[in-house]
Design an enzyme around this catalytic site. Structure first.
Site, PDB file in Angstrom:
ATOM      1  CG  ASP A 175      21.014 -65.191  16.053  1.00 34.12           C
ATOM      2  OD1 ASP A 175      21.035 -65.529  14.870  1.00 34.12           O
ATOM      3  OD2 ASP A 175      20.081 -64.558  16.579  1.00 34.12           O
ATOM      4  CE  LYS A 176      30.292 -62.383  17.705  1.00 35.23           C
ATOM      5  NZ  LYS A 176      30.865 -61.124  17.160  1.00 35.23           N
TER       6      LYS A 176
END
Length: 365
Positions: A175-176
């Site tokens: 994930d970011k």
């Protein structure tokens, strides 16, 4: 993840429930999870039984049967939503999809001088420690400033590396707002071999997280199908086995109990979109400051003004879900050597842990 040649064909239907953007599409882990649909075909009512590799070669221009077979071996060919081997025989009205580990690049990837924390690099692969806040792939509002843009800059003087070539590049994603280790393949053979290891679940991945509360038992195994939440497509959810979603297993081990939170180690048996975040919420222990899954609320403790202020300061110190991909292990794609890499807990998470440690000491916990 093994891919087929990124070539022109009929695009996915607009109403297909496919991943949209980094947060919606990406799990902390990506062997077979959060894949993006690149091509989709529906067999005619009069379709004769035909091997899926032959079926696709007839429809994908410039793609060889060998490439399609390799993609099937790596789990990138789906029929009616399930991965199939290349000898599967397509039947009337079967829905055949080609999925990849990244969205389609409908634009040129611009090389950008973004610093990379390179943990290891040789002629076949690169291991990078991604900071929190860095999107992995361009697309859907994140066309610049991504890890792929940074890789384009890093390889700008390497003639054999084309950042747009799906046979090269990132083998998995996180994930970011999750930090930690990712592996990048520099050759098609490396991506094939590494992709197979992720697909066959032979890689070793360990995460460290801070969660609300104290898991009971302190160490455990979470098993529950994970699929997109029908009430909020930006979230994933746990479904009863055999109902919806994909099989998922997370092992967790409590490392520290600190007043109203715990530091846990999570070891993945599978890799599904947002797996750790969803599974920990499922057992009542969302990740600290995970806004998507409710961890940004004060979920434990006696709420007082001073305590609220303390938690707010903790949120400011670590303004993202407290999750870090600490360890990555795999066999070298060419030599077969076992390789293990570790990225220390980043400063924001370490300060978060230190603050809760000091707070717990003040309470004599």
């Amino acid at each position: 993840m093994m891919t087929v040649d990124d070539i022109e064909s009929r695009p996915a239907d607009d109403d297909l429930d496919m991943a949209v953007g980094e947060d919606a599409a990406v799990d902390e882990d990506d062997d077979g999870a959060g894949l993006y649909e690149h091509f989709r075909f529906v067999a005619d009512k009069g379709q004769e039984l035909l091997r899926v590799d032959k079926f696709l070669v007839a429809r994908l221009q410039k793609s060889s049967r060998n490439r399609v077979q390799q993609a099937a071996e790596a789990g990138c060919i789906l029929v009616n939503g399930k991965a199939v081997k290349s000898n599967y025989r397509v039947k009337p009205l079967d829905v055949v999809q080609v999925v990849m580990d990244r969205p389609r690049y409908e634009f040129e990837i611009i090389a950008e001088d973004i610093p990379l924390d390179i943990v290891y690099e040789d002629a076949d692969l690169l291991v990078v420690n991604k900071p929190a806040g860095l999107v992995v792939h361009p697309g859907h509002g994140n066309y610049h400033g991504t890890l792929v843009n940074a890789l384009a800059w890093h390889f700008k003087d390497t003639p054999d590396y084309d950042v747009s070539d799906p046979r090269l590049g990132l083998v998995h994603r996180i994930d970011k707002d999750t930090s930690g280790l990712l592996v990048v393949a520099k050759t098609p053979d490396a991506k094939t071999a590494l992709g197979r290891q992720f697909f066959e679940k032979t890689t070793k991945r360990e995460y460290v997280a801070m969660v609300w509360g104290h898991p009971d038992p302190a160490d455990g195994r979470i098993e529950g199908n994970i699929g997109r939440n029908p009430r909020d497509r930006l979230q994933m959810a746990v479904f009863p086995d055999g109902d919806q979603g994909k099989h998922a297993v997370t092992h967790y081990f409590t490392q520290q109990t600190l007043a109203y939170v715990s530091v846990v180690k999570c070891v993945l048996e599978t890799g599904r979109t947002h797996q750790i975040r969803v599974h920990m919420k499922h057992i009542g222990h969302p990740l600290f400051n995970d806004a998507r899954y409710g961890g940004d609320a004060i979920l434990r403790g006696v709420v007082s003004g001073s305590y609220r202020q303390f938690v707010e300061h903790c949120r400011q110190v670590c303004p993202r879900q407290a999750l870090h991909a600490r360890t990555l292990g795999f066999r070298h794609p060419r030599t077969g050597e076992e390789m293990f890499f570790t990225a220390p807990v980043p400063p924001d998470m370490q300060e978060l842990i230190d603050r809760w440690t000091a707070y717990a000491a003040g309470l004599n916990c």
